[in-house]
Design an enzyme around this catalytic site. Structure first.
Site, PDB file in Angstrom:
ATOM      1  N   GLU A  92       1.772  -0.013  -3.450  1.00 26.75           N
ATOM      2  CA  GLU A  92       1.386   1.323  -3.049  1.00 26.75           C
ATOM      3  C   GLU A  92       0.504   1.213  -1.671  1.00 26.75           C
ATOM      4  OE1 GLU A  92       1.770   4.410  -6.891  1.00 26.75           O
ATOM      5  OE2 GLU A  92      -0.149   3.082  -6.371  1.00 26.75           O
ATOM      6  N   ASN A 121       0.406   5.559 -11.092  1.00 30.29           N
ATOM      7  CA  ASN A 121      -0.422   5.903 -12.291  1.00 30.29           C
ATOM      8  C   ASN A 121      -0.457   7.547 -12.490  1.00 30.29           C
ATOM      9  OD1 ASN A 121      -1.127   3.391 -12.888  1.00 30.29           O
ATOM     10  ND2 ASN A 121      -2.938   3.694 -11.395  1.00 30.29           N
ATOM     11  N   SER A 160      -7.627   1.021  -7.865  1.00 34.88           N
ATOM     12  CA  SER A 160      -6.454   1.619  -8.375  1.00 34.88           C
ATOM     13  C   SER A 160      -6.934   3.249  -8.254  1.00 34.88           C
ATOM     14  CB  SER A 160      -6.833   1.505 -10.029  1.00 34.88           C
ATOM     15  OG  SER A 160      -6.511   0.223 -10.440  1.00 34.88           O
ATOM     16  N   HIS A 179      -2.485  -1.116  -2.933  1.00 30.52           N
ATOM     17  CA  HIS A 179      -2.598  -1.199  -4.599  1.00 30.52           C
ATOM     18  C   HIS A 179      -1.422  -1.958  -5.012  1.00 30.52           C
ATOM     19  CE1 HIS A 179      -2.474   1.132  -8.577  1.00 30.52           C
ATOM     20  NE2 HIS A 179      -3.328  -0.033  -8.469  1.00 30.52           N
TER      21      HIS A 179
HETATM   22  P1  NAI Z   1     -12.397  -8.086 -12.211  1.00 27.59           P
HETATM   23  O1  NAI Z   1     -13.723  -7.799 -12.756  1.00 27.59           O
HETATM   24  O2  NAI Z   1     -11.326  -8.985 -12.966  1.00 27.59           O
HETATM   25  O3  NAI Z   1     -12.762  -9.072 -10.886  1.00 27.59           O
HETATM   26  C1  NAI Z   1     -13.600  -8.237  -9.751  1.00 27.59           C
HETATM   27  C2  NAI Z   1     -14.233  -9.530  -9.192  1.00 27.59           C
HETATM   28  O4  NAI Z   1     -15.225  -8.742  -7.864  1.00 27.59           O
HETATM   29  C3  NAI Z   1     -15.220 -10.377  -9.736  1.00 27.59           C
HETATM   30  O5  NAI Z   1     -14.971 -11.740  -9.634  1.00 27.59           O
HETATM   31  C4  NAI Z   1     -16.881 -10.267  -9.084  1.00 27.59           C
HETATM   32  O6  NAI Z   1     -17.701 -11.372  -9.276  1.00 27.59           O
HETATM   33  C5  NAI Z   1     -16.230  -9.832  -7.772  1.00 27.59           C
HETATM   34  N1  NAI Z   1     -17.059  -8.854  -7.011  1.00 27.59           N
HETATM   35  C6  NAI Z   1     -18.026  -7.914  -7.685  1.00 27.59           C
HETATM   36  N2  NAI Z   1     -18.836  -7.710  -6.372  1.00 27.59           N
HETATM   37  C7  NAI Z   1     -18.471  -8.424  -5.388  1.00 27.59           C
HETATM   38  C8  NAI Z   1     -18.944  -8.586  -3.966  1.00 27.59           C
HETATM   39  N3  NAI Z   1     -20.058  -7.791  -3.548  1.00 27.59           N
HETATM   40  N4  NAI Z   1     -18.370  -9.543  -3.305  1.00 27.59           N
HETATM   41  C9  NAI Z   1     -17.478 -10.386  -3.725  1.00 27.59           C
HETATM   42  N5  NAI Z   1     -17.129 -10.261  -4.852  1.00 27.59           N
HETATM   43  C10 NAI Z   1     -17.520  -9.528  -5.647  1.00 27.59           C
HETATM   44  O7  NAI Z   1     -11.616  -6.755 -11.494  1.00 27.59           O
HETATM   45  P2  NAI Z   1     -10.104  -6.756 -11.460  1.00 27.59           P
HETATM   46  O8  NAI Z   1      -9.319  -6.405 -12.746  1.00 27.59           O
HETATM   47  O9  NAI Z   1      -9.533  -8.008 -10.426  1.00 27.59           O
HETATM   48  O10 NAI Z   1     -10.010  -5.293 -10.395  1.00 27.59           O
HETATM   49  C11 NAI Z   1     -10.466  -5.602  -9.045  1.00 27.59           C
HETATM   50  C12 NAI Z   1      -9.990  -4.416  -8.222  1.00 27.59           C
HETATM   51  O11 NAI Z   1      -8.365  -4.118  -8.335  1.00 27.59           O
HETATM   52  C13 NAI Z   1     -10.415  -2.873  -8.858  1.00 27.59           C
HETATM   53  O12 NAI Z   1     -10.839  -2.185  -7.597  1.00 27.59           O
HETATM   54  C14 NAI Z   1      -9.316  -2.566  -9.550  1.00 27.59           C
HETATM   55  O13 NAI Z   1      -9.510  -1.095  -9.663  1.00 27.59           O
HETATM   56  C15 NAI Z   1      -8.053  -2.863  -8.896  1.00 27.59           C
HETATM   57  N6  NAI Z   1      -7.100  -3.161  -9.656  1.00 27.59           N
HETATM   58  C16 NAI Z   1      -7.126  -3.629 -11.092  1.00 27.59           C
HETATM   59  C17 NAI Z   1      -5.764  -3.866 -11.869  1.00 27.59           C
HETATM   60  C18 NAI Z   1      -5.887  -4.539 -13.031  1.00 27.59           C
HETATM   61  O14 NAI Z   1      -5.183  -4.442 -13.746  1.00 27.59           O
HETATM   62  N7  NAI Z   1      -6.877  -5.394 -13.353  1.00 27.59           N
HETATM   63  C19 NAI Z   1      -4.526  -3.350 -11.201  1.00 27.59           C
HETATM   64  C20 NAI Z   1      -4.715  -3.019  -9.885  1.00 27.59           C
HETATM   65  C21 NAI Z   1      -5.673  -2.757  -9.359  1.00 27.59           C
END
Ligand code: NAI
Length: 290
Positions: free
Chosen positions: A156, A195, A123, A144
């Protein structure tokens, strides 16, 4: 590379975003790997997939056969090396931590075929902070998605100085093949496009509350009824989590030291009182506790 040549996508991370992006890719006809280093998350994502596909069948949005085919195109894994062998395009959706992403991209560079493009769904972290961890910076960009990624149409694509025009165009073309409406940012900028606009609206709403000009109810009413937004900024902040809004603004303030980035008083108070929005039962408005 022509976006039409992409047949296998690998999504890194099976959390909130990763599992949805992976499922979207599988439904859109791509062979998809969804890789997470936490086996518990992999199992949760697998269960989410089964229940989502069944829900689509129940609502008549997918036939049984389409759901089965999508399910069979999606492979979950906790081990990188094998899963990445045949990848054309990677979308990284692991935790929002720079060091984790840099380490991941260096591994992706090692294990993915040379032609593969590596995109991050971050993000806020621009890909120029990650690209030099790989030997293929011209093939690295931001892509994104918005939550819920299975529903929201906007994606994006952000071009860093290191990103080739071809890479940006392939990412845009891929987003279209995923049935999204991509927008291309020609340069990196903090917060990208959506954002930044959202942050301007919420900052103004918080300022108006701090100054005692209007209540959250009236601010939301004005934005919905005059500007035609489906939801006002206060309710939207409640949905996204006021803790997240506070932490993000504090991080930004620490980075810039610009008083304009200081979180609004009302946000500091809500954060301190644990009134974090829908998830805690109270934010600007009251909710049944989750
Ligand atoms: P989340 O915390 O729900 O999921 C992240 C996942 O990454 C977890 O399942 C974790 O086990 C895994 N992970 C961590 N280190 C790892 C590695 N070395 N290898 C493989 N898997 C690994 O996070 P979320 O919310 O899905 O966000 C993920 C990305 O998407 C972030 O960069 C966030 O900024 C971005 N994002 C999030 C949004 C949201 O509304 N949650 C919207 C748009 C982008």
């Amino acid at each position: 590379m022509d976006p039409n040549m992409i047949s296998t996508i690998s999504v890194i991370g099976a959390g909130t975003m990763g599992r949805q992006i992976a499922l979207l890719a599988a439904i859109s006809g791509f062979r998809t790997n969804c890789i997470d280093n936490n086996p518990g998350q992999v199992e949760d994502a697998r269960a989410f997939t089964i229940s989502y596909l069944q829900g689509r069948v129940d609502k008549g949005r997918l036939t049984d056969e389409q759901a089965q085919q999508a399910g069979s195109r999606l492979h979950f894994a906790s081990d990188f090396v094998e899963a990445l062998k045949e990848t054309d395009f990677v979308i990284e959706a692991a935790v929002e931590k720079l060091e984790v992403k840099r380490e991941l991209f260096s591994q992706l560079d090692r294990y993915c075929p040379k032609h593969a493009i590596l995109a991050t769904n971050s993000s806020y972290i621009v890909s120029s902070r990650i690209a030099d961890a790989t030997g293929r910076p011209e093939k690295v960009c931001n892509m994104h998605f918005f939550n819920p990624a299975l529903v929201m149409k906007c994606v994006e694509v952000v071009k860093g100085v290191h990103t080739s025009e071809e890479t940006a165009q392939v990412a845009v073309g891929l987003a279209r093949r995923l049935n999204k409406e991509p927008v291309l940012l020609n340069k990196e900028i903090y917060g990208f496009l959506v954002n930044r606009i959202f942050s301007s609206i919420t900052s103004e709403a918080l300022y108006l509350i701090d100054m005692g000009i209007a209540s959250p109810e009236d601010i939301d009413s004005a934005v919905v009824n005059a500007l035609g937004h489906p939801m006002g900024p206060c309710r939207l902040m409640d949905m996204n989590g006021l803790d997240f809004a506070y932490i993000r603004r504090m991080e930004r303030y620490r980075e810039t030291d610009d008083p304009a980035d200081k979180p609004a008083v009302i946000l500091v108070e809500k954060y301190a009182r644990g009134e974090w929005g829908k998830k805690t039962g109270k934010g600007f408005f009251e909710y049944e506790k989750e």
